[in-house]
Design an enzyme around this catalytic site. Structure first.
Site, short mmCIF file in Angstrom:
data_model
loop_
_atom_site.label_atom_id
_atom_site.label_comp_id
_atom_site.label_asym_id
_atom_site.label_seq_id
_atom_site.Cartn_x
_atom_site.Cartn_y
_atom_site.Cartn_z
CG ASP A 81 -40.04 56.31 -51.12
OD1 ASP A 81 -40.99 55.71 -50.58
OD2 ASP A 81 -40.15 57.49 -51.51
CD GLU A 138 -45.67 58.71 -50.34
OE1 GLU A 138 -46.61 59.41 -50.76
OE2 GLU A 138 -44.77 59.18 -49.63
CG HIS A 360 -41.02 64.55 -44.70
ND1 HIS A 360 -41.36 64.99 -45.96
CD2 HIS A 360 -41.42 63.26 -44.64
CE1 HIS A 360 -41.96 64.01 -46.62
NE2 HIS A 360 -42.02 62.95 -45.84
ZN LIG Z 1 -43.06 61.33 -46.41
ZN LIG Z 2 -44.47 58.55 -45.79
#
Ligand SMILES: [Zn+2]
Ligand SMILES: [Zn+2]
Length: 390
Positions: A81, A138, A360
């Site tokens: 994902d 995840e 991220h």
């Molecule tokens: Zn992550």
């Molecule tokens: Zn990850």
């Protein structure tokens, strides 16, 4: 880089990089990995592997039996994902889906496992069975938990499971891990403080939820600093405060949200209990009421010593023993491979990608130079566990 990188895999680096960049253009988030899953399944079938579809919706399991006879079965897992982040790179392969981005490198994780499956399918020189597990969701939503609940290890029994994550800002090509808890458990909470609104000039007519919330944020700091034993890592962070609409009105309600993390399950119970007591006590002291939603999310990810040894042996064979970081500090981030390791023993390592934007981050991109390293690690791991040792 080292002799342990398989030349046959390295020779395919151009093709594998094209797969990774294609996946990067198509980031799909939790349980919506339809095109991603279709791409992965098509590749696995092109290697001649039977593919089981439908676990946790988009999840896939491809199975390969070694040609050297019977032996144990193991699972190798990659996540599929992406994240709800608007990509801010100008790469030719940047996200084509507004607001979604492969900012955690799961595009690279899929590619490394696909490259290993391709190689092992062509050279199944081991005894036993390898299940290649491609997992949805995840990030936040626990697709690993759903796969386990829907019978992953009943349909595909294994003696061990292994996972791998890329890791920016550690020396390129080194593997990091630790025995015991390596990633934190995490919980989320929401507190709705209800008081009584009033004109801002007449605070004596109000029960002020803003003042109550402010005091609560301060009081919650004592959970970790005063209640959790100092030798136990833990975090309790308030990340949101919402309340009020204008300058001159005390609102009726303020909402706070946040997260708690740690490694020890007893600390988890302690934090939740103290959290509930403090919220109730601070609200009561102000005459306000507080409604609490406290949800337990991922458990801590715990590496088992024997499987961790196998993983480090394979990593050492891949990049050289001097590039192993065996006592990495535990990470306060969470990882839902933890649900698989609650059911079967196994180990999870991080593969360092060198300097660059962190996971991220809207400027992050998976380092394609890791593909032959990670894919060779998976192949070497299969040989370490299922023989013959390389
Ligand atoms: Zn992550
Ligand atoms: Zn990850």
């Amino acid at each position: 880089m080292q002799h342990g990188i398989l030349t046959e895999i390295e020779a395919r680096a151009g093709e594998h990089t094209a797969w990774r960049r294609h996946l990067h253009t198509l980031p799909e988030t939790a349980f919506e990995e339809l095109r991603t899953s279709a791409f992965v399944a098509e590749k696995l079938e092109s290697f001649g592997l039977p593919v089981h579809r439908g676990l946790a919706g988009t999840g896939l399991v491809a199975t390969l039996k070694g040609r050297l006879g019977e032996g144990p079965a193991i699972a190798l897992r990659a996540d599929m994902d992406a994240l709800d982040i608007h990509e801010e790179t100008n790469l030719p392969w940047r996200s084509t889906i507004a607001g979604k981005m492969h900012a955690c490198g799961h595009d690279g994780h899929m590619t490394m496992l696909l490259a290993a499956a391709e190689h092992l399918a062509a050279h199944p020189d081991f005894a036993g069975t390898v299940h290649f597990v491609f997992q949805p969701a995840e990030e936040n939503e626990g697709g690993g938990k759903v796969m386990v609940e829907q019978g992953l290890f009943d349909t595909f029994p294994v003696s061990a499971a292994y996972g791998l994550h890329n890791w920016p800002n550690a020396p390129f090509g080194s593997f990091l891990g630790r025995s015991g808890a390596m990633f934190a458990w995490f919980d989320i909470f929401e507190v709705t403080i209800t008081g009584r609104g009033a004109h801002a000039a007449m605070p004596h007519k109000a029960i002020d939820p803003v003042v109550t919330a402010a005091e609560l944020v301060g009081a919650l700091q004592s959970v970790v600093s005063r209640s959790v034993p100092p030798h136990e890592p833990a975090v309790l962070t308030v990340t949101q405060i919402h309340g009020g609409e204008t300058w001159n009105v005390i609102p009726d309600e303020v909402v706070l949200r946040g997260t708690a993390r740690g490694f020890n399950p007893e600390v988890r119970d302690l934090i939740e209990a103290r959290f509930r007591d403090i919220v109730a006590g601070v609200a009561a002291a102000h005459g306000a009421s507080a409604r609490i939603r406290y949800e337990r999310r991922y458990p801590a990810l715990v590496n088992m010593p024997a499987e961790l040894e196998q993983a480090f042996a394979a990593a050492g064979a891949t990049v050289g023993g001097e590039h192993l970081i065996r006592d990495a500090a535990p990470f306060m981030a969470a990882e839902d491979f933890a649900y698989m390791l609650e059911r079967v023993p196994g180990a999870y390592l991080c593969l360092a990608s060198g300097p660059g934007p962190n996971l991220h981050n809207a400027h992050y991109d998976f380092n394609d130079a890791l593909i032959p390293v990670g894919a060779s690690y998976w192949v070497n791991l299969v040989h370490h566990v299922l023989g013959p040792a390389a």
